[in-house]
Design a protein around this motif. Sequence first.
Motif, PDB file in Angstrom:
ATOM      1  N   GLU A  35       0.678  -1.211  -0.036  1.00  0.00           N
ATOM      2  CA  GLU A  35      -0.022   0.044  -0.158  1.00  0.00           C
ATOM      3  C   GLU A  35       0.946   1.256   0.022  1.00  0.00           C
ATOM      4  O   GLU A  35       0.653   2.353  -0.658  1.00  0.00           O
ATOM      5  N   LEU A  36       1.976   1.429   0.759  1.00  0.00           N
ATOM      6  CA  LEU A  36       2.787   2.487   0.780  1.00  0.00           C
ATOM      7  C   LEU A  36       3.440   2.663  -0.534  1.00  0.00           C
ATOM      8  O   LEU A  36       3.400   3.945  -1.051  1.00  0.00           O
ATOM      9  N   VAL A  37       3.745   1.768  -1.249  1.00  0.00           N
ATOM     10  CA  VAL A  37       4.535   1.779  -2.752  1.00  0.00           C
ATOM     11  C   VAL A  37       3.363   2.084  -3.581  1.00  0.00           C
ATOM     12  O   VAL A  37       3.604   3.156  -4.335  1.00  0.00           O
ATOM     13  N   GLU A  38       2.189   1.655  -3.492  1.00  0.00           N
ATOM     14  CA  GLU A  38       1.188   1.988  -4.325  1.00  0.00           C
ATOM     15  C   GLU A  38       0.693   3.631  -4.173  1.00  0.00           C
ATOM     16  O   GLU A  38       0.746   4.294  -5.298  1.00  0.00           O
ATOM     17  N   THR A  43       1.298   9.191  -6.381  1.00  0.00           N
ATOM     18  CA  THR A  43       1.297  10.809  -6.158  1.00  0.00           C
ATOM     19  C   THR A  43       1.867  11.338  -7.407  1.00  0.00           C
ATOM     20  O   THR A  43       1.879  12.427  -7.410  1.00  0.00           O
ATOM     21  N   SER A  44       2.540  10.372  -8.156  1.00  0.00           N
ATOM     22  CA  SER A  44       3.195  10.932  -9.536  1.00  0.00           C
ATOM     23  C   SER A  44       2.009  11.405 -10.342  1.00  0.00           C
ATOM     24  O   SER A  44       1.053  10.724 -10.543  1.00  0.00           O
ATOM     25  N   SER A  50      -2.512  -0.123 -10.714  1.00  0.00           N
ATOM     26  CA  SER A  50      -3.918  -0.987 -10.513  1.00  0.00           C
ATOM     27  C   SER A  50      -3.903  -2.307  -9.945  1.00  0.00           C
ATOM     28  O   SER A  50      -2.431  -2.701 -10.072  1.00  0.00           O
ATOM     29  N   ARG A  51      -4.448  -2.767  -9.019  1.00  0.00           N
ATOM     30  CA  ARG A  51      -4.485  -3.968  -8.623  1.00  0.00           C
ATOM     31  C   ARG A  51      -5.733  -5.056  -8.910  1.00  0.00           C
ATOM     32  O   ARG A  51      -5.489  -6.202  -8.736  1.00  0.00           O
ATOM     33  N   ASP A  52      -6.780  -4.650  -9.143  1.00  0.00           N
ATOM     34  CA  ASP A  52      -7.990  -5.115  -9.662  1.00  0.00           C
ATOM     35  C   ASP A  52      -7.867  -6.665  -8.797  1.00  0.00           C
ATOM     36  O   ASP A  52      -8.182  -6.923  -7.870  1.00  0.00           O
ATOM     37  N   ASP A  53      -8.170  -7.724  -9.837  1.00  0.00           N
ATOM     38  CA  ASP A  53      -8.226  -9.117  -9.437  1.00  0.00           C
ATOM     39  C   ASP A  53      -6.914  -9.635  -9.154  1.00  0.00           C
ATOM     40  O   ASP A  53      -6.753 -11.006  -9.232  1.00  0.00           O
ATOM     41  N   LEU A  54      -5.942  -8.977  -9.042  1.00  0.00           N
ATOM     42  CA  LEU A  54      -4.419  -9.684  -9.079  1.00  0.00           C
ATOM     43  C   LEU A  54      -4.355  -9.966  -7.718  1.00  0.00           C
ATOM     44  O   LEU A  54      -4.665  -9.497  -6.809  1.00  0.00           O
ATOM     45  N   LEU A  59       1.362  -5.144  -8.336  1.00  0.00           N
ATOM     46  CA  LEU A  59       0.985  -3.924  -9.103  1.00  0.00           C
ATOM     47  C   LEU A  59       1.176  -3.867 -10.430  1.00  0.00           C
ATOM     48  O   LEU A  59       2.318  -4.303 -10.746  1.00  0.00           O
ATOM     49  N   LEU A  60       0.137  -3.246 -11.336  1.00  0.00           N
ATOM     50  CA  LEU A  60       0.316  -3.091 -12.568  1.00  0.00           C
ATOM     51  C   LEU A  60       0.457  -1.470 -12.519  1.00  0.00           C
ATOM     52  O   LEU A  60       0.015  -0.785 -12.044  1.00  0.00           O
TER      53      LEU A  60
END
Length: 67
Positions: A35-38, A43-44, A50-54, A59-60
Amino acid sequence: MCENKTVETTAQQYDNYPDPDAIIHFGDVSEELVELVEETLETSEVLSTSRDDLPETTLLVEAVENE
């Protein structure tokens, strides 16, 4: 030999998604780190995640065109 099967299976997971610019798979880490990395990437102004059903540790990442 087992590694090749894992790579194929992992690649097949993304067949239903648009072609991302990067795929980040964290392995065995806490959800808080993912979550921190996401949140940091989001913020960029030029990146989208996205993470959807992965799997929860994947993370994509896609570049976003500024209009």
